[in-house]
Design an enzyme around this catalytic site. Sequence first.
Site, PDB file in Angstrom:
ATOM      1  CB  SER A  40      34.783  30.757  43.163  1.00  0.00           C
ATOM      2  OG  SER A  40      35.051  31.882  43.956  1.00  0.00           O
ATOM      3  CE  LYS A  83      31.939  34.229  42.866  1.00  0.00           C
ATOM      4  NZ  LYS A  83      32.407  32.898  43.085  1.00  0.00           N
TER       5      LYS A  83
END
Length: 172
Positions: A40, A83
Amino acid sequence: MFHRVLWKTLGFMGYTIQYGCIAHCAFEYIGEFVVCSGPSMEPTIVNQDVVFSERMSRHLCKIKKGDIVIAKSLYDPNMNICKRVVGLEGDKICTSAPSGLFKTHTYVPKGHVWLEGDNPRNSTDSRNYGSIPYALIRGRVCLKLWPLQSFGTLGESPTKRIIKNQSDSNSD
């Protein structure tokens, strides 16, 4: 003889408890080493990269847009996610479906942040589950440690999704 063994054992246990408390406080309030997994955050952080996540920014409420953070997963409290912060409370976030046809605007609620991976085609993030509470942030990634050829601070988002407000640029 029994007393001597007992006192040595108790002394060893005392040192073990002391050092355990020091280690716990260091990892809880200063920082920790994290091995990242998953695609990710590619190309910024790839599978098996080791990063250092500092905790002071979280405690001082100094997380800002563009920072990469380690946070508790909304779905599994035993798992952490890595993230990039794209929005803070009050920010208006423009998101689109994977097809790119439908765009929606969302305001980040008070006490929440909007997180997205640097690899938007292969990231489960706030576009899927919405904003997350600030309290779930564990720390801010400040340094990549491994592999050695990538050692150093982390760059800006390759997707260029971070847009600083006028008030953001005045505070820098």
